[in-house]
Design a protein around this motif. Structure first.
Motif, PDB file in Angstrom:
ATOM      1  N   ARG A  47       0.884  -1.106  -0.055  1.00 42.60           N
ATOM      2  CA  ARG A  47      -0.012  -0.127   0.008  1.00 42.60           C
ATOM      3  C   ARG A  47       0.945   1.207   0.047  1.00 42.60           C
ATOM      4  N   HIS A  48       0.429   2.330  -0.725  1.00 41.41           N
ATOM      5  CA  HIS A  48       1.222   3.561  -0.946  1.00 41.41           C
ATOM      6  C   HIS A  48       0.288   4.541  -0.753  1.00 41.41           C
ATOM      7  N   ARG A  49       0.715   5.644  -0.191  1.00 37.92           N
ATOM      8  CA  ARG A  49      -0.159   6.847  -0.123  1.00 37.92           C
ATOM      9  C   ARG A  49       0.590   8.047  -0.859  1.00 37.92           C
ATOM     10  N   LEU A  50      -0.217   8.904  -1.680  1.00 35.58           N
ATOM     11  CA  LEU A  50       0.610   9.969  -2.352  1.00 35.58           C
ATOM     12  C   LEU A  50       1.410  10.665  -1.281  1.00 35.58           C
ATOM     13  N   SER A  51       0.730  11.001  -0.158  1.00 35.64           N
ATOM     14  CA  SER A  51       1.396  12.072   0.839  1.00 35.64           C
ATOM     15  C   SER A  51       2.725  11.413   1.321  1.00 35.64           C
ATOM     16  N   ASP A  52       3.039  10.190   1.239  1.00 41.78           N
ATOM     17  CA  ASP A  52       4.229   9.239   1.803  1.00 41.78           C
ATOM     18  C   ASP A  52       5.237  10.146   1.038  1.00 41.78           C
ATOM     19  N   PHE A  53       5.305  10.603  -0.177  1.00 42.99           N
ATOM     20  CA  PHE A  53       6.402  11.039  -1.122  1.00 42.99           C
ATOM     21  C   PHE A  53       6.184  12.698  -0.850  1.00 42.99           C
ATOM     22  N   ARG A  54       5.752  13.210  -0.022  1.00 45.51           N
ATOM     23  CA  ARG A  54       6.095  14.881   0.283  1.00 45.51           C
ATOM     24  C   ARG A  54       7.514  14.988   0.259  1.00 45.51           C
ATOM     25  N   GLY A  55       8.002  16.137  -0.227  1.00 53.04           N
ATOM     26  CA  GLY A  55       9.200  16.464  -0.197  1.00 53.04           C
ATOM     27  C   GLY A  55      10.163  15.815  -1.582  1.00 53.04           C
ATOM     28  N   LYS A  56       9.322  15.240  -2.307  1.00 50.95           N
ATOM     29  CA  LYS A  56       9.827  14.831  -3.771  1.00 50.95           C
ATOM     30  C   LYS A  56       8.815  15.223  -4.643  1.00 50.95           C
ATOM     31  N   VAL A  57       9.345  15.340  -6.062  1.00 47.59           N
ATOM     32  CA  VAL A  57       8.495  15.752  -7.234  1.00 47.59           C
ATOM     33  C   VAL A  57       7.664  14.512  -7.715  1.00 47.59           C
ATOM     34  N   VAL A  58       6.473  14.573  -7.609  1.00 49.09           N
ATOM     35  CA  VAL A  58       5.800  13.410  -8.171  1.00 49.09           C
ATOM     36  C   VAL A  58       4.900  13.441  -9.294  1.00 49.09           C
ATOM     37  N   TYR A  59       4.899  12.491 -10.231  1.00 46.56           N
ATOM     38  CA  TYR A  59       4.268  12.445 -11.532  1.00 46.56           C
ATOM     39  C   TYR A  59       3.365  11.274 -11.392  1.00 46.56           C
ATOM     40  N   VAL A  60       2.030  11.716 -11.100  1.00 47.64           N
ATOM     41  CA  VAL A  60       0.840  10.790 -11.091  1.00 47.64           C
ATOM     42  C   VAL A  60       0.310  10.624 -12.594  1.00 47.64           C
ATOM     43  N   ASN A  61       0.409   9.308 -13.101  1.00 52.70           N
ATOM     44  CA  ASN A  61      -0.107   9.101 -14.480  1.00 52.70           C
ATOM     45  C   ASN A  61      -1.330   8.017 -14.440  1.00 52.70           C
ATOM     46  N   PHE A  62      -2.496   8.432 -14.624  1.00 55.37           N
ATOM     47  CA  PHE A  62      -3.520   7.372 -14.942  1.00 55.37           C
ATOM     48  C   PHE A  62      -3.775   6.862 -16.493  1.00 55.37           C
ATOM     49  N   TRP A  63      -3.691   5.515 -16.374  1.00 52.70           N
ATOM     50  CA  TRP A  63      -3.809   4.807 -17.815  1.00 52.70           C
ATOM     51  C   TRP A  63      -4.581   3.537 -17.631  1.00 52.70           C
ATOM     52  N   PRO A 139     -15.762  16.690 -18.446  1.00 54.75           N
ATOM     53  CA  PRO A 139     -17.069  16.085 -18.326  1.00 54.75           C
ATOM     54  C   PRO A 139     -17.175  14.934 -18.952  1.00 54.75           C
ATOM     55  N   VAL A 140     -16.021  14.268 -19.436  1.00 53.11           N
ATOM     56  CA  VAL A 140     -16.110  12.757 -19.909  1.00 53.11           C
ATOM     57  C   VAL A 140     -15.068  12.232 -19.589  1.00 53.11           C
ATOM     58  N   ASP A 141     -14.968  11.055 -19.693  1.00 53.80           N
ATOM     59  CA  ASP A 141     -13.853   9.992 -19.306  1.00 53.80           C
ATOM     60  C   ASP A 141     -13.015  10.455 -20.165  1.00 53.80           C
ATOM     61  N   ALA A 142     -11.667  10.327 -19.560  1.00 55.71           N
ATOM     62  CA  ALA A 142     -10.439  10.736 -20.414  1.00 55.71           C
ATOM     63  C   ALA A 142      -9.206   9.930 -19.907  1.00 55.71           C
ATOM     64  N   LEU A 143      -8.445   9.400 -20.961  1.00 58.83           N
ATOM     65  CA  LEU A 143      -6.998   8.797 -20.403  1.00 58.83           C
ATOM     66  C   LEU A 143      -6.189   9.295 -21.667  1.00 58.83           C
ATOM     67  N   PRO A 144      -4.877   9.296 -21.390  1.00 61.12           N
ATOM     68  CA  PRO A 144      -4.250   9.416 -20.142  1.00 61.12           C
ATOM     69  C   PRO A 144      -4.557  10.871 -19.428  1.00 61.12           C
ATOM     70  N   ILE A 145      -4.245  10.876 -17.919  1.00 62.06           N
ATOM     71  CA  ILE A 145      -4.323  12.170 -17.096  1.00 62.06           C
ATOM     72  C   ILE A 145      -3.023  12.078 -16.443  1.00 62.06           C
ATOM     73  N   SER A 146      -2.269  13.152 -16.671  1.00 62.27           N
ATOM     74  CA  SER A 146      -1.075  13.124 -16.061  1.00 62.27           C
ATOM     75  C   SER A 146      -1.030  14.408 -15.258  1.00 62.27           C
ATOM     76  N   VAL A 147      -0.698  14.284 -13.861  1.00 64.62           N
ATOM     77  CA  VAL A 147      -0.521  15.299 -12.745  1.00 64.62           C
ATOM     78  C   VAL A 147       0.760  15.378 -12.144  1.00 64.62           C
ATOM     79  N   PHE A 148       1.561  16.616 -12.079  1.00 64.61           N
ATOM     80  CA  PHE A 148       2.598  16.890 -11.763  1.00 64.61           C
ATOM     81  C   PHE A 148       2.666  17.601 -10.296  1.00 64.61           C
TER      82      PHE A 148
END
Length: 180
Positions: A47-63, A139-148
Motif C-alpha cells: 500500500r502507498h499513499r501519495l503523501s508518503d512522497f512529500r518532499g519529492k516531485v511526483v508524476y501521477v499518471n492514470f492509464w 465532463p467525459v472519461d479521458a485517459l491518460p491524465i498526467s498530474v505533476f
C-alpha cells in the motif's frame, strides 16, 4: 460506477484525508491546489499513499491497457523516470483493470532503448476508479491524465491526453523549480 472488483486484486484504492500545506487551502487536482491524497495497492499488494512522497516531485499518471495514447506515452514516461532517478517519483495508476492484466502489460511493453518491460516507483491499481474519478476534471472519461506535483504536495500541472516527452520534462522541471 459499475466497475466490477475482484478481491483477489487486493484492496481497492481509497481517497484519504489530505495533509495540510502552509499557504494553500484548496484541495483538488488543478494547478495551485493541494493534490488530493489517496492510498492504493501496487501490483504486489503493497500500500502507498501519495503523501508518503512529500518532499519529492511526483508524476501521477492514470492509464489503461486499452488506451492507445497511454500505450504511446508509457515508454516515454519510463525514459523520464530513468533520467531523473531519485529526483522524481512516478506513480502509475491503472484505471479499473485487474492486477494481472496491468502487470502483464508492463512486463511486455516495449521500451525506447529496445528492451522490454517497465516498472515505476509505484505500479498502482485503482480497480474501482475512485482515485481516477477524483482527478478527472473533464465532463467525459479521458485517459491518460498526467498530474505533476511539487515537493510540498501542490499540483503544478494537470494535463489531459497524451503528452510529448519534451512537455513531460518541462513539467517535471517546473515542479522541481517550484520550491527553489
Amino acid at each position: 460506477n459499475n466497475v466490477s472488483f475482484d478481491i483477489a486484486d487486493g484492496e481497492p484504492a481509497a481517497l484519504v484525508e489530505t495533509p495540510a500545506v502552509d499557504g494553500v487551502t484548496d484541495i483538488g487536482p488543478r494547478a495551485g491546489q493541494v493534490a488530493p491524497d489517496f492510498e492504493l495497492s501496487d501490483f504486489d499488494g503493497g500500500r502507498h499513499r501519495l503523501s508518503d512522497f512529500r518532499g519529492k516531485v511526483v508524476y501521477v499518471n492514470f492509464w489503461a491497457t486499452w488506451c492507445v495514447p497511454c500505450q504511446a506515452e508509457l515508454p516515454e514516461i519510463y525514459r523520464l523516470h530513468k533520467e531523473y532517478g531519485d529526483r522524481l517519483v512516478v506513480i502509475e495508476v491503472n484505471k479499473a483493470q485487474s492486477v494481472g492484466k496491468a502487470r502483464k502489460y508492463f512486463e511486455n511493453l516495449g521500451r525506447l532503448d529496445g528492451g522490454k518491460g517497465v516498472s515505476f516507483t509505484v505500479d498502482g491499481i485503482d480497480p474501482t476508479a475512485v482515485v481516477y474519478d477524483r482527478y478527472l476534471t473533464l465532463p467525459v472519461d479521458a485517459l491518460p491524465i498526467s498530474v505533476f506535483i511539487d515537493e510540498r504536495g501542490v499540483v503544478s500541472k494537470l494535463y489531459n491526453g497524451q503528452m510529448r516527452y519534451e512537455d513531460m520534462k518541462a513539467a517535471v522541471e517546473a515542479a522541481l523549480a517550484a520550491n527553489n
